[in-house]
Design a protein around this motif. Structure first.
Motif, PDB file in Angstrom:
ATOM      1  N   ILE A 193     -12.588  54.142  41.522  1.00 38.23           N
ATOM      2  CA  ILE A 193     -12.022  52.789  41.371  1.00 38.23           C
ATOM      3  C   ILE A 193     -12.925  51.780  42.101  1.00 38.23           C
ATOM      4  CG2 ILE A 193     -10.039  51.314  42.007  1.00 38.23           C
ATOM      5  CD1 ILE A 193      -9.356  53.282  39.762  1.00 38.23           C
ATOM      6  N   ASP A 194     -13.288  50.705  41.403  1.00 34.22           N
ATOM      7  CA  ASP A 194     -14.171  49.701  42.005  1.00 34.22           C
ATOM      8  C   ASP A 194     -13.387  48.652  42.788  1.00 34.22           C
ATOM      9  OD1 ASP A 194     -16.746  50.524  40.755  1.00 34.22           O
ATOM     10  OD2 ASP A 194     -15.595  50.158  38.919  1.00 34.22           O
ATOM     11  N   LEU A 195     -12.169  48.374  42.335  1.00 35.60           N
ATOM     12  CA  LEU A 195     -11.381  47.335  43.005  1.00 35.60           C
ATOM     13  C   LEU A 195      -9.903  47.696  42.915  1.00 35.60           C
ATOM     14  CD1 LEU A 195     -10.997  44.446  44.219  1.00 35.60           C
ATOM     15  CD2 LEU A 195     -10.862  43.597  41.870  1.00 35.60           C
ATOM     16  N   THR A 196      -9.222  47.627  44.063  1.00 36.08           N
ATOM     17  CA  THR A 196      -7.768  47.825  44.084  1.00 36.08           C
ATOM     18  C   THR A 196      -7.116  46.492  44.431  1.00 36.08           C
ATOM     19  OG1 THR A 196      -8.026  50.124  44.742  1.00 36.08           O
ATOM     20  CG2 THR A 196      -5.877  49.108  45.174  1.00 36.08           C
ATOM     21  N   ILE A 197      -6.097  46.155  43.677  1.00 36.43           N
ATOM     22  CA  ILE A 197      -5.388  44.888  43.908  1.00 36.43           C
ATOM     23  C   ILE A 197      -3.944  45.204  44.269  1.00 36.43           C
ATOM     24  CG2 ILE A 197      -4.630  42.711  42.838  1.00 36.43           C
ATOM     25  CD1 ILE A 197      -7.049  43.173  40.864  1.00 36.43           C
ATOM     26  N   PHE A 198      -3.498  44.634  45.378  1.00 32.47           N
ATOM     27  CA  PHE A 198      -2.132  44.880  45.828  1.00 32.47           C
ATOM     28  C   PHE A 198      -1.199  43.792  45.310  1.00 32.47           C
ATOM     29  CE2 PHE A 198      -4.652  47.298  48.745  1.00 32.47           C
ATOM     30  CZ  PHE A 198      -3.881  48.429  48.983  1.00 32.47           C
ATOM     31  N   TYR A 235      -5.959  50.730  35.777  1.00 32.84           N
ATOM     32  CA  TYR A 235      -4.901  51.681  36.125  1.00 32.84           C
ATOM     33  C   TYR A 235      -3.827  50.922  36.891  1.00 32.84           C
ATOM     34  CZ  TYR A 235      -8.446  55.302  35.316  1.00 32.84           C
ATOM     35  OH  TYR A 235      -9.409  56.104  34.773  1.00 32.84           O
ATOM     36  N   CYS A 236      -2.572  51.253  36.648  1.00 30.75           N
ATOM     37  CA  CYS A 236      -1.491  50.620  37.392  1.00 30.75           C
ATOM     38  C   CYS A 236      -0.653  51.697  38.042  1.00 30.75           C
ATOM     39  CB  CYS A 236      -0.604  49.786  36.466  1.00 30.75           C
ATOM     40  SG  CYS A 236      -1.532  48.598  35.515  1.00 30.75           S
ATOM     41  N   TRP A 237      -0.285  51.442  39.287  1.00 36.14           N
ATOM     42  CA  TRP A 237       0.616  52.364  39.958  1.00 36.14           C
ATOM     43  C   TRP A 237       1.728  51.612  40.641  1.00 36.14           C
ATOM     44  CZ3 TRP A 237       2.385  53.254  44.960  1.00 36.14           C
ATOM     45  CH2 TRP A 237       3.265  54.359  45.032  1.00 36.14           C
ATOM     46  N   PRO A 238       3.007  51.855  40.341  1.00 34.32           N
ATOM     47  CA  PRO A 238       3.414  52.735  39.253  1.00 34.32           C
ATOM     48  C   PRO A 238       3.406  52.027  37.901  1.00 34.32           C
ATOM     49  CG  PRO A 238       5.328  51.979  40.480  1.00 34.32           C
ATOM     50  CD  PRO A 238       4.127  51.358  41.135  1.00 34.32           C
ATOM     51  N   LEU A 284      -4.235  48.530  40.036  1.00 33.36           N
ATOM     52  CA  LEU A 284      -3.281  47.481  40.387  1.00 33.36           C
ATOM     53  C   LEU A 284      -2.010  48.151  40.909  1.00 33.36           C
ATOM     54  CD1 LEU A 284      -2.297  44.490  40.210  1.00 33.36           C
ATOM     55  CD2 LEU A 284      -1.781  44.915  37.800  1.00 33.36           C
ATOM     56  N   ILE A 285      -1.595  47.751  42.084  1.00 33.38           N
ATOM     57  CA  ILE A 285      -0.421  48.386  42.701  1.00 33.38           C
ATOM     58  C   ILE A 285       0.808  47.492  42.565  1.00 33.38           C
ATOM     59  CG2 ILE A 285       0.547  49.208  44.901  1.00 33.38           C
ATOM     60  CD1 ILE A 285      -2.295  50.060  45.641  1.00 33.38           C
ATOM     61  N   THR A 335       2.692  46.676  31.743  1.00 30.77           N
ATOM     62  CA  THR A 335       1.326  46.978  32.209  1.00 30.77           C
ATOM     63  C   THR A 335       0.780  48.181  31.449  1.00 30.77           C
ATOM     64  OG1 THR A 335       2.028  48.474  33.988  1.00 30.77           O
ATOM     65  CG2 THR A 335       1.891  46.143  34.547  1.00 30.77           C
ATOM     66  N   GLY A 336       1.688  49.065  31.005  1.00 35.68           N
ATOM     67  CA  GLY A 336       1.268  50.260  30.265  1.00 35.68           C
ATOM     68  C   GLY A 336       0.673  49.934  28.909  1.00 35.68           C
ATOM     69  N   GLU A 337       0.987  48.733  28.389  1.00 36.58           N
ATOM     70  CA  GLU A 337       0.380  48.332  27.111  1.00 36.58           C
ATOM     71  C   GLU A 337      -1.048  47.837  27.312  1.00 36.58           C
ATOM     72  OE1 GLU A 337       2.938  45.381  25.395  1.00 36.58           O
ATOM     73  OE2 GLU A 337       4.566  46.824  25.107  1.00 36.58           O
ATOM     74  N   ILE A 338      -1.379  47.478  28.550  1.00 36.14           N
ATOM     75  CA  ILE A 338      -2.699  46.903  28.837  1.00 36.14           C
ATOM     76  C   ILE A 338      -3.617  47.930  29.479  1.00 36.14           C
ATOM     77  CG2 ILE A 338      -3.891  45.086  30.141  1.00 36.14           C
ATOM     78  CD1 ILE A 338      -1.071  43.606  30.016  1.00 36.14           C
ATOM     79  N   GLY A 339      -3.067  48.688  30.403  1.00 36.50           N
ATOM     80  CA  GLY A 339      -3.849  49.710  31.095  1.00 36.50           C
ATOM     81  C   GLY A 339      -3.102  51.023  31.065  1.00 36.50           C
TER      82      GLY A 339
END
Ligand code: AMP
Ligand code: GLY
Length: 417
Positions: A63-68, A29-32, A5-6, A37-41
């Motif tokens: 990564i199977d799916l990236t979400i913007f 994964y989350c970026w950044p 997740l971006i 979000t850090g508590e979930i991923g």
């Protein structure tokens, strides 16, 4: 499924919160990302300013799916970088993202596709601005063509101000190259609403309608912000009207894009003015709304992740999204001074006192010395469900009193307008 997740705001925390509940999720994964979000991923670190590096990372990671989340990477063509590497990503490519990246282009697409929107003129010349405005009564609506961090729309009461503002955009380049062109638009009156659709392969599925509150101050006054809060559903757009609205707005746009060889895969967000002559589109965004997402997702019964995955692969699932009857209100607690300058780094206290059913989406927060502190304008979105909007209001407003940070500010009338 491994998901990237971006983004780093309240919208991304809401998406992480919803996706985190999916039985299909293996790892997020989350970026950044942010502390929420850090508590979930897992928030990934690293300098991915070079977009290709992020796509390479996703490839290596499987990564199977990236979400913007935000628009900027989409407008810059990051979704294309992902597709080129054979990665599955939800978000339009550069061409589709022009619907948000260029307001003049969005207006042209609407005109060609026959989607209702206000009359307008696109110009680069002050002489044309003067001609156009003379003989017209205010208020005057001016929009910088390109992305201007949410500040590019100006509503001017009198002609003199409008001319001054137009000059500051076109000649003084107040918004840089984003103001190379100016859109002058008919002033529309009515109530606003946000209607979002998940789009793919020329087809779409609607999300529940929502309404955000853009002005800073109670009473709907003060400067425009990114959004001081939002709620869903919107009484003016009952379920029975939604199909018609989708056919009026999303279908023609997707058809038009398809005709130009663009398979738009992602979220398309229509900002609507519900005028006496019917709904008219004020703007398109090519992503989830912030803070609309925070008010929409807690109402969603369906598992969102498989819908997003399917759309990113080119297909819209046939079953509609299912919604709770409850209303949801998200009230943003912002840093005093926002949307102008504000101090950061103030400790956030009281979250442990909240009722367990209250959802707090983090936006402008960070962890310093093991303490959650403010780090942005829209710090937290305090979100409650209730059997109607008034009940959701009562809960959210009672809960946000328990949270404290220096210079905390919020609007007191959300959900009432
Ligand atoms: P936009 O970024 O285009 O959605 O514009 C930001 C806000 O400006 C909208 O949410 C409206 O409140 C207002 N606005 C934009 N266009 C118009 C218009 N043509 N008439 C009246 N208000 C507008
Ligand atoms: N809430 C307005 C936006 O997301 O653009």
């Amino acid at each position: 499924m491994k998901v990237l997740l971006i983004g780093s705001g309240g919208r991304e925390h809401a998406l992480a919160w919803k996706i985190g509940q999916s039985p299909e999720l293996e790892k997020l994964y989350c970026w950044p990302g942010n502390p929420g979000t850090g508590e979930i991923g897992e928030n990934i670190k690293g300098d991915f300013k070079d977009p290709d590096k992020l796509a390479s990372w996703a490839r290596v990671q499987g990564i199977d799916l990236t979400i913007f989340g935000p628009e900027a990477p989409l407008v810059d063509g990051l979704a294309d970088s992902f597709s080129r590497r054979g990665l599955i990503a939800l978000g339009p490519g550069k061409e589709g993202a022009r619907l948000e990246g260029s307001k003049s282009w969005a207006k042209e697409v609407m005109r060609r596709a026959g989607v209702p929107t206000g009359d307008y003129l696109v110009t680069e010349s002050m002489r044309q601005v003067e001609e156009h405005l003379s003989g017209k009564d205010g208020p005057y609506v001016l929009k910088a063509d390109g992305l201007a961090a949410g500040k590019g729309v100006l509503i001017c009461e009198d002609r003199e101000t409008a001319l001054k503002e137009a000059r500051s955009i076109l000649e003084e380049k107040r918004f840089g190259a984003a103001g190379n062109k100016l859109v002058i638009e008919e002033f529309l009156q009515g109530k606003e609403a946000s209607l979002l659709a998940l789009c793919s392969g020329g087809d779409y599925l609607l999300f529940a309608p929502s309404r955000d509150h853009k002005r800073l101050k109670t009473g709907d006054e003060g400067p425009n912000t990114g959004g001081m809060g939002a709620y869903s559903p919107v009484l003016e757009i009952p379920y029975s009207k939604q199909k018609e609205l989708g056919e009026l707005i999303f279908l023609p746009i997707l058809d038009y894009l398809k005709g130009r060889g663009i398979d738009y895969r992602g979220i398309l967000y229509a900002g609507l003015m519900l005028t006496e002559q019917g709904p008219k589109v004020l703007e398109f965004n090519v992503r989830f709304g912030d803070p609309e997402t925070q008010a929409i997702l807690p109402r969603m019964e369906s598992d969102l992740l498989p819908y997003l995955y399917s759309a990113a692969r080119g297909e819209i699932r046939r079953e509609s999204l299912q919604w709770k009857e409850d209303a949801c209100l998200c009230v943003n607690l912002v840093s005093g001074g926002y949307p102008g300058s504000y101090e950061k780094g103030y400790p956030i206290k009281g979250l442990e006192r909240l009722n367990p059913e209250t959802i707090v989406f983090q936006g402008g927060t960070e962890i310093k010395d093991n303490q959650l502190v403010t780090s942005g304008g829209r710090v937290l979105g305090v979100t409650s469900l209730g059997k109607d909007l008034e009940k959701a209001r009562e809960k959210a407003y009672a809960e946000l009193e328990k949270i404290d940070f220096k210079d905390k500010y919020y609007r007191k009338d959300l959900g009432r307008l």
